[in-house]
Design a protein around this motif. Structure first.
Motif, PDB file in Angstrom:
ATOM      1  N   ARG A 193       0.441  -1.215   0.021  1.00  0.00           N
ATOM      2  CA  ARG A 193      -0.147   0.443   0.324  1.00  0.00           C
ATOM      3  C   ARG A 193       0.915   1.267  -0.007  1.00  0.00           C
ATOM      4  O   ARG A 193       0.950   2.016  -0.754  1.00  0.00           O
ATOM      5  CB  ARG A 193      -0.736   0.060   1.348  1.00  0.00           C
ATOM      6  N   ARG A 196       2.371   1.702  -3.343  1.00  0.00           N
ATOM      7  CA  ARG A 196       1.170   2.527  -4.441  1.00  0.00           C
ATOM      8  C   ARG A 196       0.906   3.386  -4.051  1.00  0.00           C
ATOM      9  O   ARG A 196       0.490   4.282  -5.187  1.00  0.00           O
ATOM     10  CB  ARG A 196      -0.010   1.386  -4.928  1.00  0.00           C
ATOM     11  N   ALA A 197       0.849   4.517  -3.042  1.00  0.00           N
ATOM     12  CA  ALA A 197       0.679   5.417  -2.750  1.00  0.00           C
ATOM     13  C   ALA A 197       1.210   6.853  -3.206  1.00  0.00           C
ATOM     14  O   ALA A 197       1.799   7.107  -3.858  1.00  0.00           O
ATOM     15  CB  ALA A 197       0.337   5.717  -1.250  1.00  0.00           C
ATOM     16  N   GLU A 198       0.064   7.729  -3.742  1.00  0.00           N
ATOM     17  CA  GLU A 198       0.308   9.376  -4.448  1.00  0.00           C
ATOM     18  C   GLU A 198       0.721   9.394  -3.311  1.00  0.00           C
ATOM     19  O   GLU A 198       0.192   9.943  -2.089  1.00  0.00           O
ATOM     20  CB  GLU A 198      -0.210   9.254  -5.226  1.00  0.00           C
ATOM     21  N   ARG A 199       2.359  10.401  -3.388  1.00  0.00           N
ATOM     22  CA  ARG A 199       2.482  11.206  -1.618  1.00  0.00           C
ATOM     23  C   ARG A 199       2.437  12.593  -1.824  1.00  0.00           C
ATOM     24  O   ARG A 199       3.242  13.177  -3.175  1.00  0.00           O
ATOM     25  CB  ARG A 199       3.445  10.703  -1.146  1.00  0.00           C
ATOM     26  N   ARG A 200       1.639  13.150  -1.097  1.00  0.00           N
ATOM     27  CA  ARG A 200       1.749  15.064  -1.819  1.00  0.00           C
ATOM     28  C   ARG A 200       1.900  16.259  -0.308  1.00  0.00           C
ATOM     29  O   ARG A 200       1.873  17.584  -0.283  1.00  0.00           O
ATOM     30  CB  ARG A 200       0.614  15.238  -2.094  1.00  0.00           C
ATOM     31  N   CYS A 204       8.494  14.917   5.069  1.00  0.00           N
ATOM     32  CA  CYS A 204       7.916  13.925   4.991  1.00  0.00           C
ATOM     33  C   CYS A 204       8.256  13.747   6.639  1.00  0.00           C
ATOM     34  O   CYS A 204       8.590  14.149   7.636  1.00  0.00           O
ATOM     35  CB  CYS A 204       8.844  12.799   4.407  1.00  0.00           C
ATOM     36  N   ALA A 227       0.795   6.745   4.443  1.00  0.00           N
ATOM     37  CA  ALA A 227      -0.301   6.900   2.286  1.00  0.00           C
ATOM     38  C   ALA A 227      -1.656   6.885   2.415  1.00  0.00           C
ATOM     39  O   ALA A 227      -1.856   7.575   1.382  1.00  0.00           O
ATOM     40  CB  ALA A 227       0.713   5.041   1.561  1.00  0.00           C
ATOM     41  N   GLU A 228      -2.601   6.370   3.484  1.00  0.00           N
ATOM     42  CA  GLU A 228      -3.488   6.810   2.898  1.00  0.00           C
ATOM     43  C   GLU A 228      -4.082   7.920   2.950  1.00  0.00           C
ATOM     44  O   GLU A 228      -4.738   8.946   2.284  1.00  0.00           O
ATOM     45  CB  GLU A 228      -4.422   6.181   4.149  1.00  0.00           C
ATOM     46  N   HIS A 230      -1.845  11.004   1.866  1.00  0.00           N
ATOM     47  CA  HIS A 230      -0.783  10.834   1.021  1.00  0.00           C
ATOM     48  C   HIS A 230       0.440  11.725   1.360  1.00  0.00           C
ATOM     49  O   HIS A 230       0.405  12.796   1.105  1.00  0.00           O
ATOM     50  CB  HIS A 230      -1.766  12.271   0.343  1.00  0.00           C
ATOM     51  N   GLU A 232       3.885  10.829   2.630  1.00  0.00           N
ATOM     52  CA  GLU A 232       5.384   9.987   2.683  1.00  0.00           C
ATOM     53  C   GLU A 232       5.849  10.120   4.543  1.00  0.00           C
ATOM     54  O   GLU A 232       6.692  10.938   4.502  1.00  0.00           O
ATOM     55  CB  GLU A 232       6.476  10.922   1.840  1.00  0.00           C
TER      56      GLU A 232
END
Ligand code: B12
Length: 318
Positions: A193, A196-200, A204, A227-228, A230, A232
């Motif tokens: 998971r 796969r996540a997109e981090r914004r 971090c 990650a859910e 977004h 990092e």
């Protein structure tokens, strides 16, 4: 997880010391002494032994009942029902104390891991782990993550089964292979998971287990929960030396750092004193039962996954 950890676990656990004080039992169970006193007052789950001129002492059987109580409560059973079940348990350590779902278990399931009050899904995960079926473990964990998200899956599926597996090892000295299959499966689903996540998030978060600490699953739960949202997270993983953590902090400039200690012997305050003073100052969180009796020179304690995710997400600006 390492094979050396596995082999060192092979020795049968010591029989519980007879006549433990409330503080010793609290440490052993990982609950606050005040909680033990409440369970004694409300439900009669108190110490049964008397030592002359001293406080009352918990016997091995008292401790076994309290362990059952803690397991039920962790699995979500209301405290009064959990206490009743703990008081009524006939044999608290022997092979007769088995999960009623044993008859539906897979091959190898004679070594059932009891998950009292667990959901059917949790019992299914325990059975899959007992059968050393990593594919089935990953499927159950993965599908639940998809349906219910990280926090629910961790609190209601994963933790009850981990606690059950840990108790089983403690009571019998058996099942390290089950613990390894289960841990690997959980880690692989959570880390997938994260990947796969997109981090914004603007900054971090650094996640690390302290020196000497091999328990890292809660860190993966945190990374997946962040990650859910977004956010990092950079994972430093098991047994992170204080100098390596300091170096990573200087290089990355994280918004927050969380240090996990599962075992009291790994929660050293010296490593906290070594952390660099950065500007802006990152949030430093200390998590896990290892920190319970420590007065830290730096950092704040955090008690559960959702609270930790919320604090770290804010610290990362996510
Ligand atoms: C999986 C596991 C392992 C795996 C770890 C694999 C991995 N990749 O992480 C391996 C096989 C490596 C391992 C090794 C050992 N283990 Co181990 N292990 C476990 C097990 C089954 C789960 C650990 C876990 O992830 N717990 C996380 C949650 C489930 O537990 P918790 O922290 O107590 O949860 C509480 C709070 O922390 C909070 N919480 C829950 N989740 C989260 C998440 C966040 C973010 C926050 C803030 C809070 C929070 O809620 C709970 C209620 O208060 C536990 C059983 C257990 N009950 O934890 C034993 C357990 C922790 N292990 C234990 C032991 C003794 C060992 C060994 C020392 C055994 C040995 N003789 O070699 C080694 C030492 C390793 C080392 N030096 O670090 C004991 C510790 C006893 C103690 N209190 O000191 C336990 C409790 C088993 C038992 N019942 O006796 N282990």
């Amino acid at each position: 997880m390492t094979s050396s950890a596995g082999s060192s676990q092979a020795a049968a656990p010591p029989a519980p010391d007879l006549g433990l004080t409330v503080a010793a039992v609290a440490r052993r169970l990982g609950v606050a002494p005040a909680t033990l006193r409440t369970w004694d007052r409300r439900y009669g789950l108190g110490p049964s032994q008397h030592a002359a001129g001293s406080h009352r002492r918990y016997s091995a059987e008292d401790i076994a009942r309290l362990e059952l109580m803690r397991r039920h409560v962790l699995a979500g059973v209301p405290a009064a029902d959990a206490a009743r079940a703990a008081c009524e348990a006939a044999d608290l350590s022997g092979p007769e104390y088995v999960d009623p779902s044993a008859s539906t278990s897979r091959p190898g399931g004679g070594r059932v891991v009891p998950i009292p009050g667990g959901t059917p899904n949790a019992r299914g995960l325990a059975r899959a782990a007992t059968a050393l079926d990593g594919d089935a473990c990953r499927r159950i964990v993965g599908e639940t993550l998809d349906r219910r998200g990280v926090v629910w899956t961790w609190d209601h599926l994963i933790v009850p089964v981990l606690v059950g597996v840990g108790q089983k090892w403690e009571a019998t000295g058996q099942g390290i292979e089950v613990e390894h299959v289960l841990s690997e499966s959980i880690q692989s689903e959570l880390s997938a998971r994260v990947a796969r996540a997109e981090r914004r998030s603007p900054t971090c978060i650094l996640l690390a287990a302290v020196e000497g600490e091999l328990h890292v699953l809660p860190l993966w739960a945190l990374a997946a929960g962040l990650a859910e949202r977004h956010v990092e997270a950079r994972m430093l993983g098991a047994r992170t030396p204080a100098c390596a953590l300091s170096e990573a902090m200087r290089r990355i400039g994280p918004g927050g750092v969380l240090l996990w200690s599962q075992l009291p012997e790994t929660a050293g305050t010296a490593q906290l004193a070594q952390l660099p003073d950065l500007r802006p100052e990152p949030l430093v969180l200390l998590a896990g039962p290892g920190w319970r009796d420590v007065e830290p020179p730096r950092g704040e304690r955090v008690e559960d996954l959702s609270e930790a995710i919320a604090l770290l997400a804010r610290a990362a600006g996510g």
